[in-house]
Design an enzyme around this catalytic site. Structure first.
Site, PDB file in Angstrom:
ATOM      1  N   HIS A 259      17.411 -10.009  92.029  1.00 48.87           N
ATOM      2  CA  HIS A 259      18.778 -10.301  91.907  1.00 48.87           C
ATOM      3  C   HIS A 259      18.998 -11.665  92.262  1.00 48.87           C
ATOM      4  O   HIS A 259      18.430 -12.157  93.337  1.00 48.87           O
ATOM      5  CB  HIS A 259      19.936  -9.562  92.402  1.00 48.87           C
ATOM      6  CG  HIS A 259      21.139  -9.596  92.020  1.00 48.87           C
ATOM      7  ND1 HIS A 259      21.964 -10.557  92.284  1.00 48.87           N
ATOM      8  CD2 HIS A 259      21.394  -8.931  90.724  1.00 48.87           C
ATOM      9  CE1 HIS A 259      23.034 -10.511  91.504  1.00 48.87           C
ATOM     10  NE2 HIS A 259      22.963  -9.430  90.529  1.00 48.87           N
ATOM     11  N   ASP A 310      20.652  -2.406  87.320  1.00 45.20           N
ATOM     12  CA  ASP A 310      20.026  -2.064  85.863  1.00 45.20           C
ATOM     13  C   ASP A 310      19.077  -0.962  85.995  1.00 45.20           C
ATOM     14  O   ASP A 310      18.618  -0.461  84.827  1.00 45.20           O
ATOM     15  CB  ASP A 310      19.605  -3.407  85.118  1.00 45.20           C
ATOM     16  CG  ASP A 310      20.532  -4.148  84.482  1.00 45.20           C
ATOM     17  OD1 ASP A 310      21.367  -3.453  83.692  1.00 45.20           O
ATOM     18  OD2 ASP A 310      20.877  -5.376  84.818  1.00 45.20           O
TER      19      ASP A 310
HETATM   20  C1  LIG Z   1      17.415 -11.058  87.954  1.00 45.86           C
HETATM   21  C2  LIG Z   1      16.498 -12.377  88.042  1.00 45.86           C
HETATM   22  C3  LIG Z   1      16.826 -13.310  86.692  1.00 45.86           C
HETATM   23  C4  LIG Z   1      16.834 -13.316  89.221  1.00 45.86           C
HETATM   24  O1  LIG Z   1      15.883 -14.369  88.996  1.00 45.86           O
HETATM   25  P1  LIG Z   1      15.913 -15.681  89.754  1.00 45.86           P
HETATM   26  O2  LIG Z   1      16.981 -15.707  90.927  1.00 45.86           O
HETATM   27  O3  LIG Z   1      15.937 -16.986  89.026  1.00 45.86           O
HETATM   28  O4  LIG Z   1      14.676 -15.429  90.790  1.00 45.86           O
HETATM   29  P2  LIG Z   1      13.147 -15.894  90.312  1.00 45.86           P
HETATM   30  O5  LIG Z   1      13.043 -15.176  88.843  1.00 45.86           O
HETATM   31  O6  LIG Z   1      12.904 -17.185  90.589  1.00 45.86           O
HETATM   32  O7  LIG Z   1      12.395 -14.858  91.364  1.00 45.86           O
HETATM   33  C5  LIG Z   1      11.953 -15.399  92.595  1.00 45.86           C
HETATM   34  C6  LIG Z   1      10.607 -14.734  93.009  1.00 45.86           C
HETATM   35  O8  LIG Z   1      10.774 -13.257  93.064  1.00 45.86           O
HETATM   36  C7  LIG Z   1      10.186 -12.680  91.955  1.00 45.86           C
HETATM   37  N1  LIG Z   1      10.622 -11.780  91.123  1.00 45.86           N
HETATM   38  C8  LIG Z   1      11.895 -11.817  91.043  1.00 45.86           C
HETATM   39  N2  LIG Z   1      12.525 -10.610  90.203  1.00 45.86           N
HETATM   40  C9  LIG Z   1      11.253  -9.940  89.857  1.00 45.86           C
HETATM   41  C10 LIG Z   1      11.059  -8.693  89.236  1.00 45.86           C
HETATM   42  N3  LIG Z   1      12.129  -8.251  88.661  1.00 45.86           N
HETATM   43  N4  LIG Z   1       9.721  -8.400  89.284  1.00 45.86           N
HETATM   44  C11 LIG Z   1       8.673  -8.942  89.884  1.00 45.86           C
HETATM   45  N5  LIG Z   1       8.779 -10.180  90.586  1.00 45.86           N
HETATM   46  C12 LIG Z   1      10.230 -10.804  90.779  1.00 45.86           C
HETATM   47  C13 LIG Z   1       9.613 -13.969  90.945  1.00 45.86           C
HETATM   48  O9  LIG Z   1       8.567 -13.877  90.349  1.00 45.86           O
HETATM   49  C14 LIG Z   1       9.778 -14.814  91.892  1.00 45.86           C
HETATM   50  O10 LIG Z   1       8.442 -14.969  92.624  1.00 45.86           O
HETATM   51  P3  LIG Z   1       7.544 -16.294  93.105  1.00 45.86           P
HETATM   52  O11 LIG Z   1       8.609 -17.198  93.785  1.00 45.86           O
HETATM   53  O12 LIG Z   1       6.356 -15.979  93.822  1.00 45.86           O
HETATM   54  O13 LIG Z   1       7.543 -17.113  91.757  1.00 45.86           O
HETATM   55  C15 LIG Z   1      14.936 -11.925  88.111  1.00 45.86           C
HETATM   56  O14 LIG Z   1      15.138 -11.037  89.380  1.00 45.86           O
HETATM   57  C16 LIG Z   1      14.572 -11.072  86.912  1.00 45.86           C
HETATM   58  O15 LIG Z   1      14.191 -11.441  85.968  1.00 45.86           O
HETATM   59  N6  LIG Z   1      14.525  -9.588  87.030  1.00 45.86           N
HETATM   60  C17 LIG Z   1      14.236  -8.794  86.140  1.00 45.86           C
HETATM   61  C18 LIG Z   1      15.497  -8.688  85.195  1.00 45.86           C
HETATM   62  C19 LIG Z   1      16.619  -7.691  85.470  1.00 45.86           C
HETATM   63  O16 LIG Z   1      16.416  -6.945  86.042  1.00 45.86           O
HETATM   64  N7  LIG Z   1      17.665  -8.533  85.379  1.00 45.86           N
HETATM   65  C20 LIG Z   1      18.951  -7.755  85.633  1.00 45.86           C
HETATM   66  C21 LIG Z   1      19.729  -8.481  86.715  1.00 45.86           C
HETATM   67  S1  LIG Z   1      21.003  -7.385  87.290  1.00 45.86           S
END
Ligand SMILES: CC(C)(COP(=O)(O)OP(=O)(O)OC[C@H]1O[C@@H](n2cnc3c(N)ncnc32)[C@H](O)[C@@H]1OP(=O)(O)O)[C@@H](O)C(=O)NCCC(=O)NCCS
Length: 373
Positions: A259, A310
């Site tokens: 998140h 989710d």
């Molecule tokens: C929600 C989300 C977009 C937030 O993303 P963000 O704040 O931009 O964070 P990032 O995507 O940069 O993630 C930070 C780190 O955690 C890891 N990470 C975050 N969510 C992850 C996941 N669901 N699975 C695996 N790794 C994850 C990333 O790979 C990243 O690692 P790194 O620093 O080694 O590259 C992201 O966690 C995600 O894509 N989750 C899956 C989709 C989801 O469930 N969305 C609903 C949100 S309520």
């Protein structure tokens, strides 16, 4: 060059009185009321009143809102006809986005920007979102839409209109809780999109159409559907860990985890975990919860990444018999309450939202006529 915050992370873009999140402590509150208290004691209708008015309703006010929502819930035969004539979508979110946009053409107050008209439109959109989603679900299966039952509340009505039979009281209450948990989440991507549209003084239907288009993405409201697809692919509890390890090895995000704001457990996931477990047990399908738990334990153990809203909603909706591709639409059935509250707040204190970009492209190029390039 000014500092760029990718994805607007940690950028505060406006003041709002609607929703607060403490991402460190895992606290979510609507208008000051903790989400756990609301999920345990309130109804979705009370939460809608709270989001729109800034306080909990008195008994008479709640009864009035329930009556108004019941009156507004049916959708017009013209809209049903339109839904039937649309080509089969690649995803039902396309139909929902089109239907909400089309609703403005049937709304005599669509262009009336007075606060009173906007509040009435917010109520109609909130009442009708569930009716539209249920109709979308039935029409594509070749079934006739079911008209809402004025004796049922918002949550029970949705399950009734989708399936054509009144739900068990326990199912309806859990679904009510799910709607409460999804009703608002501060400046999430879809709410921000709605506020950006509203800040141009465009109409409420346009703002909500923007929000639906934004919710559709797999990083936002599309995640719960992807979670269930993953669970269906895994199929049995003993394969869960290998499957997730495989995803992590390929650096593929595991849907339903992580998140932008929470650094600890998403408080909504705490309630939804219980919902998934209890509904799984009650419906004789505990395997989806058990499989989810294995996935969650592994993600925490190996990646220290928590489940978000989710993750457990997926298995909970599945045992309620809701088609998997409708999950993001259900998000909208609830989030419409928050979207409309935010749009009304935006209109009340409007300033055009227009940020800056740090330009990183070339400068000073000389124009070359097309034949000389
Ligand atoms: C929600 C989300 C977009 C937030 O993303 P963000 O704040 O931009 O964070 P990032 O995507 O940069 O993630 C930070 C780190 O955690 C890891 N990470 C975050 N969510 C992850 C996941 N669901 N699975 C695996 N790794 C994850 C990333 O790979 C990243 O690692 P790194 O620093 O080694 O590259 C992201 O966690 C995600 O894509 N989750 C899956 C989709 C989801 O469930 N969305 C609903 C949100 S309520």
């Amino acid at each position: 060059m000014a500092e760029v915050k990718a994805g607007l992370q940690d950028v505060v873009v406006a003041a709002s009185e609607i929703c607060s999140i403490d991402g460190e402590k895992g606290i979510l509150a609507y208008r000051g009321y903790d989400i756990h208290d609301l999920a345990a004691q309130a109804s979705f209708e009370e939460v809608v009143y709270l989001l729109w008015n800034g306080r909990l309703p008195k008994r008479g006010e709640l009864a009035d809102l329930e009556t108004e929502l019941a009156e507004d819930r049916p959708i017009s035969p013209e809209l049903i006809d339109l839904l039937k004539r649309l080509p089969p979508p690649q995803h039902p979110m396309e139909t929902l986005r089109t239907a909400v946009s089309a609703l403005s053409l049937y709304d005599p107050e669509a262009e009336d920007m007075s606060m009173e008209a906007n509040r009435r439109k917010a109520r109609r959109l909130t009442a009708q979102m569930g009716t539209i989603v249920a109709a979308c679900g039935r029409i594509r299966e070749g079934k006739e839409p079911v008209a809402p039952d004025p004796r049922l509340n918002h949550a029970a009505n949705f399950l009734y209109m989708l399936k054509g039979a009144a739900p068990a009281a326990e199912d309806a209450r859990w679904f009510d809780v799910a709607l409460i948990l999804h009703a608002d989440h501060s400046f999430n991507a879809s709410t921000f999109a709605a506020r950006v549209t509203a800040s141009t003084l465009s109409d409420l239907h346009s703002a909500i159409t923007s929000a639906i288009g934004t919710l559709k993405g797999p990083l936002h409201g599309g995640a719960n559907e992807q979670v269930m697809k993953m669970l269906l692919e895994i199929q049995s509890e003993d394969k869960a860990e290998d499957h997730v390890r495989g995803l992590l090895a390929q650096k593929t995000k595991v849907m339903g985890f992580g998140h932008r704001v929470y650094r600890t457990e998403d408080p909504r996931a705490t309630v939804l975990r219980k919902m998934s477990e209890e509904l799984g047990r009650r419906t004789g399908q505990p395997k989806w919860f058990q499989m989810s738990k294995r996935v969650e334990d592994l993600m925490i153990r190996e990646k220290k990444i928590n489940a978000n809203v989710d993750f457990y909603s997926a298995s909970a909706y599945y045992v309620l018999g809701i088609p998997v591709d409708l999950y993001p639409l259900i998000f909208a059935v609830s989030r419409i309450a928050g979207w409309t509250a935010h749009v009304l707040e935006q209109y009340a204190h409007n300033r055009l939202i227009r940020p800056l970009a740090a330009y990183t492209g070339p400068v000073g190029l000389k124009y070359v006529p097309v034949d000389q390039r």
